[in-house]
Scaffold this motif. Structure first.
Motif, mmCIF file in Angstrom:
data_model
loop_
_atom_site.group_PDB
_atom_site.id
_atom_site.type_symbol
_atom_site.label_atom_id
_atom_site.label_comp_id
_atom_site.label_asym_id
_atom_site.label_seq_id
_atom_site.Cartn_x
_atom_site.Cartn_y
_atom_site.Cartn_z
ATOM 1 N N LEU A 300 -8.881 1.977 0.410
ATOM 2 C CA LEU A 300 -9.983 2.479 -0.414
ATOM 3 C C LEU A 300 -9.883 4.000 -0.561
ATOM 4 C CD1 LEU A 300 -12.619 1.978 -1.981
ATOM 5 C CD2 LEU A 300 -13.860 2.331 0.168
ATOM 6 N N ALA A 301 -9.581 4.693 0.534
ATOM 7 C CA ALA A 301 -9.457 6.158 0.480
ATOM 8 C C ALA A 301 -8.333 6.576 -0.463
ATOM 9 C CB ALA A 301 -9.218 6.717 1.884
ATOM 10 N N LEU A 302 -7.216 5.862 -0.413
ATOM 11 C CA LEU A 302 -6.084 6.178 -1.293
ATOM 12 C C LEU A 302 -6.434 5.900 -2.754
ATOM 13 C CD1 LEU A 302 -3.266 4.742 0.990
ATOM 14 C CD2 LEU A 302 -3.481 7.143 0.310
ATOM 15 N N GLN A 303 -7.177 4.814 -2.976
ATOM 16 C CA GLN A 303 -7.587 4.488 -4.350
ATOM 17 C C GLN A 303 -8.553 5.532 -4.908
ATOM 18 O OE1 GLN A 303 -9.031 0.557 -3.555
ATOM 19 N NE2 GLN A 303 -6.958 -0.308 -3.414
ATOM 20 N N LYS A 304 -9.455 6.015 -4.059
ATOM 21 C CA LYS A 304 -10.469 6.982 -4.512
ATOM 22 C C LYS A 304 -9.907 8.396 -4.642
ATOM 23 C CE LYS A 304 -14.255 4.426 -4.719
ATOM 24 N NZ LYS A 304 -15.002 4.260 -5.992
ATOM 25 N N LEU A 305 -9.004 8.771 -3.730
ATOM 26 C CA LEU A 305 -8.591 10.174 -3.634
ATOM 27 C C LEU A 305 -7.154 10.432 -4.054
ATOM 28 C CD1 LEU A 305 -10.121 10.931 -0.096
ATOM 29 C CD2 LEU A 305 -11.212 11.222 -2.327
ATOM 30 N N GLY A 306 -6.356 9.363 -4.175
ATOM 31 C CA GLY A 306 -4.936 9.553 -4.432
ATOM 32 C C GLY A 306 -4.201 9.794 -3.125
ATOM 33 N N ARG A 307 -2.927 10.166 -3.239
ATOM 34 C CA ARG A 307 -2.096 10.336 -2.035
ATOM 35 C C ARG A 307 -2.353 11.700 -1.390
ATOM 36 N NH1 ARG A 307 3.977 7.751 -2.789
ATOM 37 N NH2 ARG A 307 3.401 5.639 -2.194
ATOM 38 N N ASN A 333 -0.519 0.264 -1.911
ATOM 39 C CA ASN A 333 0.175 -0.985 -2.258
ATOM 40 C C ASN A 333 0.880 -1.544 -1.016
ATOM 41 O OD1 ASN A 333 1.769 -3.028 -3.237
ATOM 42 N ND2 ASN A 333 2.963 -1.749 -4.641
ATOM 43 N N ASP A 334 0.436 -2.713 -0.561
ATOM 44 C CA ASP A 334 1.013 -3.314 0.648
ATOM 45 C C ASP A 334 2.508 -3.608 0.502
ATOM 46 O OD1 ASP A 334 -1.434 -3.185 1.813
ATOM 47 O OD2 ASP A 334 -1.895 -5.324 1.659
ATOM 48 N N GLU A 335 2.967 -3.794 -0.736
ATOM 49 C CA GLU A 335 4.378 -4.125 -0.959
ATOM 50 C C GLU A 335 5.264 -2.881 -1.004
ATOM 51 O OE1 GLU A 335 5.010 -7.360 -0.884
ATOM 52 O OE2 GLU A 335 2.837 -7.589 -0.707
ATOM 53 N N ASP A 336 4.665 -1.732 -1.118
ATOM 54 C CA ASP A 336 5.418 -0.481 -1.216
ATOM 55 C C ASP A 336 6.068 -0.164 0.136
ATOM 56 O OD1 ASP A 336 6.299 2.151 -1.410
ATOM 57 O OD2 ASP A 336 4.534 2.841 -2.530
ATOM 58 N N PRO A 337 7.395 0.029 0.172
ATOM 59 C CA PRO A 337 8.053 0.355 1.451
ATOM 60 C C PRO A 337 7.557 1.675 2.050
ATOM 61 C CG PRO A 337 9.593 0.556 -0.402
ATOM 62 C CD PRO A 337 8.364 -0.096 -0.934
ATOM 63 N N ASN A 338 6.929 2.509 1.208
ATOM 64 C CA ASN A 338 6.379 3.782 1.700
ATOM 65 C C ASN A 338 4.975 3.639 2.271
ATOM 66 O OD1 ASN A 338 8.564 5.531 1.100
ATOM 67 N ND2 ASN A 338 8.044 5.372 -1.079
ATOM 68 N N ALA A 339 4.452 2.400 2.360
ATOM 69 C CA ALA A 339 3.095 2.218 2.883
ATOM 70 C C ALA A 339 3.050 2.429 4.401
ATOM 71 C CB ALA A 339 2.570 0.828 2.535
ATOM 72 N N ASN A 340 4.135 2.068 5.081
ATOM 73 C CA ASN A 340 4.219 2.260 6.548
ATOM 74 C C ASN A 340 2.967 1.769 7.265
ATOM 75 O OD1 ASN A 340 6.861 3.727 6.739
ATOM 76 N ND2 ASN A 340 5.777 5.140 5.391
ATOM 77 N N ILE A 341 2.548 0.563 6.923
ATOM 78 C CA ILE A 341 1.289 0.013 7.449
ATOM 79 C C ILE A 341 1.343 -0.103 8.969
ATOM 80 C CG2 ILE A 341 -0.243 -2.007 7.411
ATOM 81 C CD1 ILE A 341 0.870 -2.513 4.520
#
Length: 527
Positions: A300-307, A333-341
């Protein structure tokens, strides 16, 4: 061969004041103080304290909410070669009295709403010989502003310091129940400021603006040093109570570019409708630390504020410098390899992270062990506590007490804690501290406090109580009343459960893992 002396940390302020004398340094409401004004005020207070007999090495205890004077006091202490001992202003008088006594503070500066804290410190410690009030001074005390006004215009040469000269006692609670003073030094902090600027807010300069939403006594105080070093203005909130709408108004008004906070505050800020009502396009870095962030909140924070999210993992003892997950390593994006979840990032520049087993041997990639760290950001030791220092620095590594693993790229994942500590709203809560207070209630025989997941605060405490057989019935309300004034509210358990007995090991020690399992079994907490 003699080692060269190091820069007195207060030179960061002096250098900025020379370079950008008329640029804003601190903003609060309609009040603006330039870097020149702040530096002059710091010099004035240094001269005033010197005239009052304060010398290098003295400890300056500070009990105040965020304000101009709190920020100045860090630089006053550094410039004098003294040790800044800031408290979390939410602590009770008795808790602050312990900090005053254990630090050996000879000077106490307090905001005038905390007179009870001064009285408690003076009862506990005979070392305090000088009391200075921010606001109305009482009989026998000095007024901060009167002292500053009297000496404005003076020049003050900073004390000569060596690498290991202490400049800050950073109080961090231990599992033994009493807070310990981590000794931070001039040499160490010069590295920490450089490291934080490189890894957390790279490229920061005098055109940047930082919003201060957390107490300057701890992580936000470290973050303040970075902004001062680069001449970025510090915007103080009008109140210690977080108001999301006011925050976003200030971001838009002052074109705020960076903020240091904790996951629970990020959650409050981005869930508030005002996030969509004000322009926050100026924001480059929203730093969160102190606890992991739930993935849903992160998205949610990423969606509201960007990276703009920057996560770091670090304890007070290593001044926040263990790992960092910068903006480009976050993704909604959960599929993004840069998500580093689930990761808290890569080792900080100049710091080494290792996963060690109980024999101090490095574990292979992917295996879980204790997270240990070494490098210039590690504390000198704990003040007057050689036993704790030896344990924390065993084998040449700082032992975090947290469990984790690293992947093949060297990214760190925290899996749990060795201690019982839990993190509520970004603040470390050590159950034993709360248990010790509850055990002083005449009706309490035994108690176990532990952290359980909470969607708002990350974790909250619950307490399982065994009543004394000869005692009258005790209620949660009575136990909350007992905690009042004896224990800071953020440490309070959210809920009490009353049992006939607590599970114990063969050595008679309460086994918290069994307490947790029984709470789940009884349906008193979720599994």
């Amino acid at each position: 061969m003699h080692a060269a002396q190091v820069m007195n940390l207060s030179q960061l302020l002096a250098q900025t004041a020379k370079l950008h004398p008329d640029r804003p340094g601190v903003i609060r409401g309609n009040d603006v103080w330039t870097w020149r004004e702040i530096d002059n005020r710091v010099n004035a207070m240094c001269q005033a304290l010197t005239d009052l007999g304060v010398v290098k090495g003295d400890r300056i205890l500070t009990q105040s909410r965020n304000c101009l004077q709190t920020l100045e006091l860090a630089w006053v202490a550094f410039r004098l070669g003294c040790v800044w001992v800031p408290t979390n202003f939410r602590l009770t008088p008795d808790e602050v009295a312990y900090l005053g006594a254990s630090s050996g503070a000879s000077v106490m500066v307090y905001e005038d709403v905390f007179a009870d804290h001064v009285d408690a410190v003076k009862r506990e410690s005979g070392d305090v010989r000088l009391v200075i009030a921010i606001g109305a001074a009482r009989v026998g005390e000095h007024s901060y502003e009167v002292l500053v006004d009297k000496h404005l215009g003076c020049d003050f040469a900073p004390a000569e310091v060596s690498e290991n000269d202490p400049c800050w006692f950073f109080y961090t609670s231990g599992t033994t129940g009493r807070p310990k003073a981590g000794v931070l030094t001039h040499g160490q902090m010069a590295f920490v400021v450089t490291n934080h600027l490189a890894d957390l807010i790279p490229g920061t300069n005098e055109f940047d603006v930082s919003a201060v939403v957390a107490p300057l006594s701890h992580g936000a105080g470290i973050h303040m040093l970075l902004n001062v070093a680069r001449g970025a203005a510090n915007v103080l909130m009008p109140s210690e109570k977080l108001d999301a709408q006011v925050f976003w108004q200030l971001v838009e008004k002052h074109r705020v570019t960076n903020v240091f906070t904790v996951p629970t505050i990020v959650k409050v800020l981005v869930e508030h409708p005002s996030v969509d009502e004000y322009d926050h396009s100026s924001l480059k870095f929203m730093i969160y630390a102190g606890a992991p962030m739930y993935r849903a909140d992160q998205k949610l924070a990423l969606q509201k504020l960007g990276r703009v999210l920057v996560q770091y993992f670090g304890l007070g003892e290593v001044t926040g410098c263990i790992t960092v997950l910068p903006p480009h390593m976050h993704s909604a994006n959960d599929e993004d390899p840069n998500a580093n979840i689930g990761s808290c990032g890569r080792p900080r520049t100049g710091m080494e992270v290792a996963i060690l087993d109980k024999d101090m041997k490095r574990l292979p990639t992917g295996e879980v062990g204790e997270i240990c760290v070494r490098g210039p950001a590690v504390l000198l030791g704990y003040h007057n506590n050689s036993e704790a220092t030896e344990k924390a620095l065993k084998g040449g590594w700082f032992h975090t007490g947290d469990l984790g693993r690293v992947d093949e790229r060297g990214l760190l994942y925290i899996t749990g804690r060795e201690s019982d500590m839990y993190i509520s709203g970004g603040s470390n809560v050590y159950p034993r501290e709360v248990e010790e207070v509850l055990l002083t209630h005449p009706a309490v025989l035994e108690v176990a406090v532990l952290g359980v997941p909470d969607p708002k605060w990350g974790e909250v405490g619950v307490a399982v109580v065994v009543r004394r057989p000869d005692a009258e019935e005790v209620t949660p309300e009575q136990l909350f009343a007992h905690l009042e004034g004896r224990c800071a509210k953020y440490r309070w358990p959210r809920e009490f459960f009353f049992w006939e007995s607590l599970p114990k090991s063969g050595y008679g020690k309460i086994t918290k893992k069994d307490v947790r399992a029984m709470l789940v079994e009884r349906g008193e907490i979720g599994g």
